[in-house]
Design an enzyme around this catalytic site. Structure first.
Site, mmCIF file in Angstrom:
data_model
loop_
_atom_site.group_PDB
_atom_site.id
_atom_site.type_symbol
_atom_site.label_atom_id
_atom_site.label_comp_id
_atom_site.label_asym_id
_atom_site.label_seq_id
_atom_site.Cartn_x
_atom_site.Cartn_y
_atom_site.Cartn_z
ATOM 1 N N ASP A 83 -64.777 -17.093 -53.729
ATOM 2 C CA ASP A 83 -65.802 -16.155 -53.112
ATOM 3 C C ASP A 83 -67.134 -17.058 -53.358
ATOM 4 O OD1 ASP A 83 -67.465 -15.482 -55.751
ATOM 5 O OD2 ASP A 83 -65.510 -15.330 -56.433
ATOM 6 N N GLU A 92 -54.055 -17.236 -62.046
ATOM 7 C CA GLU A 92 -54.546 -18.626 -61.885
ATOM 8 C C GLU A 92 -53.686 -19.605 -62.281
ATOM 9 O OE1 GLU A 92 -59.288 -17.769 -62.535
ATOM 10 O OE2 GLU A 92 -57.951 -17.512 -64.301
HETATM 11 N N1 SAH Z 1 -60.602 -8.523 -60.321
HETATM 12 C C1 SAH Z 1 -60.296 -9.105 -61.444
HETATM 13 C C2 SAH Z 1 -61.859 -9.472 -62.066
HETATM 14 C C3 SAH Z 1 -62.015 -10.828 -61.854
HETATM 15 S S1 SAH Z 1 -63.364 -11.244 -62.905
HETATM 16 C C4 SAH Z 1 -59.603 -8.304 -62.183
HETATM 17 O O1 SAH Z 1 -59.589 -7.128 -61.894
HETATM 18 O O2 SAH Z 1 -58.884 -8.784 -63.309
HETATM 19 C C5 SAH Z 1 -63.717 -13.022 -62.204
HETATM 20 C C6 SAH Z 1 -63.010 -13.944 -62.637
HETATM 21 O O3 SAH Z 1 -62.882 -15.188 -61.700
HETATM 22 C C7 SAH Z 1 -63.507 -14.698 -63.922
HETATM 23 O O4 SAH Z 1 -62.370 -15.114 -64.798
HETATM 24 C C8 SAH Z 1 -64.229 -15.855 -63.626
HETATM 25 O O5 SAH Z 1 -64.274 -16.853 -64.309
HETATM 26 C C9 SAH Z 1 -63.841 -16.207 -62.021
HETATM 27 N N2 SAH Z 1 -64.922 -15.856 -60.886
HETATM 28 C C10 SAH Z 1 -64.467 -15.996 -59.578
HETATM 29 N N3 SAH Z 1 -65.737 -15.568 -58.958
HETATM 30 C C11 SAH Z 1 -66.630 -15.555 -59.730
HETATM 31 C C12 SAH Z 1 -68.100 -15.143 -59.663
HETATM 32 N N4 SAH Z 1 -68.760 -14.898 -58.385
HETATM 33 N N5 SAH Z 1 -68.755 -14.691 -60.729
HETATM 34 C C13 SAH Z 1 -68.380 -15.049 -61.896
HETATM 35 N N6 SAH Z 1 -67.162 -15.204 -62.168
HETATM 36 C C14 SAH Z 1 -66.299 -15.534 -61.071
#
Ligand code: SAH
Length: 255
Positions: free
Chosen positions: A218, A23
């Site tokens: 998303d 990010e």
């Molecule tokens: N796949 C990642 C995990 C991402 S968690 C890994 O393996 O490290 C999602 C991150 O993006 C969090 O920091 C959150 O702030 C943001 N985010 C994006 N889409 C989201 C959603 N649908 N719900 C909650 N957080 C979301």
């Protein structure tokens, strides 16, 4: 959008915070007089970017990690304002993948001390919403708009409320219920993520300006987890770099 009134950063460093390395990928490469300090399991990068003293770091995911990192930025690394750059799931209709949300305020959608306090209210604060700093957010929104117009003309900027909680929201039904419950309490959230409200609360405690941008990765629906990873690596990191550099150039010009 009318041009914003000049807003100078208070003395100190501008902190640029994200939850994930991607990010804010690219920003570290441009850091001058770069100095890396490892502390509390995180790397803090100090230096100047486009003439502005900065500290860059990655909190990791969730509200506790974000609150802990924000506190360190302020107490240990001299941050005088915090800007969050990251990704989020789109909630409101029309907030599409590839769009950008600049937060006007945050709330914790998973905070519920009812019946002692109204749902979403942060006990002892008497409120559920933590507002972002108006002038800094305006600067950020103008930077987003300029960067999108130049590189991604089909993408839109949205400004409004963002909901945070310790949950990756990845179901159409879950997302619908989340919006409905928030709406019943009078809150119309544009997007959902996992850190912003925590940082906003820490900044409120310390009287520090806070602003946040979230690229929509998303739609918080059944395919959210599939869309997510590739999007962050290929698109969101580039948005963040272009937008944050524009913000810094505006601030550097005022230094
Ligand atoms: N796949 C990642 C995990 C991402 S968690 C890994 O393996 O490290 C999602 C991150 O993006 C969090 O920091 C959150 O702030 C943001 N985010 C994006 N889409 C989201 C959603 N649908 N719900 C909650 N957080 C979301």
């Amino acid at each position: 959008m009318p041009p914003s009134p000049p807003w100078a950063l208070p003395p100190g460093r501008l902190a640029i915070l994200s939850a994930l390395v991607d990010e804010q990928r690219g920003l570290i490469d441009h850091l001058q007089q770069a100095q890396k300090v490892a502390h509390a399991g995180r790397n803090f990068w100090l230096g100047t970017l486009d003439g502005v003293p900065v500290v860059l770091t990655v909190s990791r995911i969730g509200k506790v990690a974000a609150a802990s990192t924000a506190t360190l930025l302020i107490e240990r690394f001299g941050a005088s304002a915090i800007v969050f750059t990251g990704v989020a799931g789109g909630l409101a209709p029309g907030v599409k993948v590839g769009d950008v949300v600049v937060a006007q305020g945050f709330l914790q959608h998973d905070l519920d001390a009812s019946p002692l306090f109204p749902r979403y209210e942060v006990p002892a604060y008497g409120r559920s919403r933590f507002e972002c700093h108006a002038a800094l957010s305006q600067q950020l929104a103008e930077s987003v708009q300029a960067a999108l117009a130049e590189g991604w003309p089909a993408a839109h900027l949205h400004c409004g409320l963002v909901a945070s909680g310790d949950r990756f929201v990845c179901g159409a039904e879950e997302s619908r219920q989340l919006q409905e419950r928030l709406r019943e309490a009078g809150h119309e959230a544009l997007a959902v993520e996992m850190e912003g409200a925590a940082v906003a609360q820490v900044c409120a405690d310390h009287g520090l300006p806070f602003a946040a941008m979230r690229t929509i990765s998303d739609r918080a629906d059944d395919t959210a987890h599939q869309d997510f990873t590739q999007f962050v690596q290929t698109v969101a990191s580039r948005y963040a770099e272009r937008i944050m550099r524009r913000l810094l150039q505006r601030m550097g010009a005022q230094h």
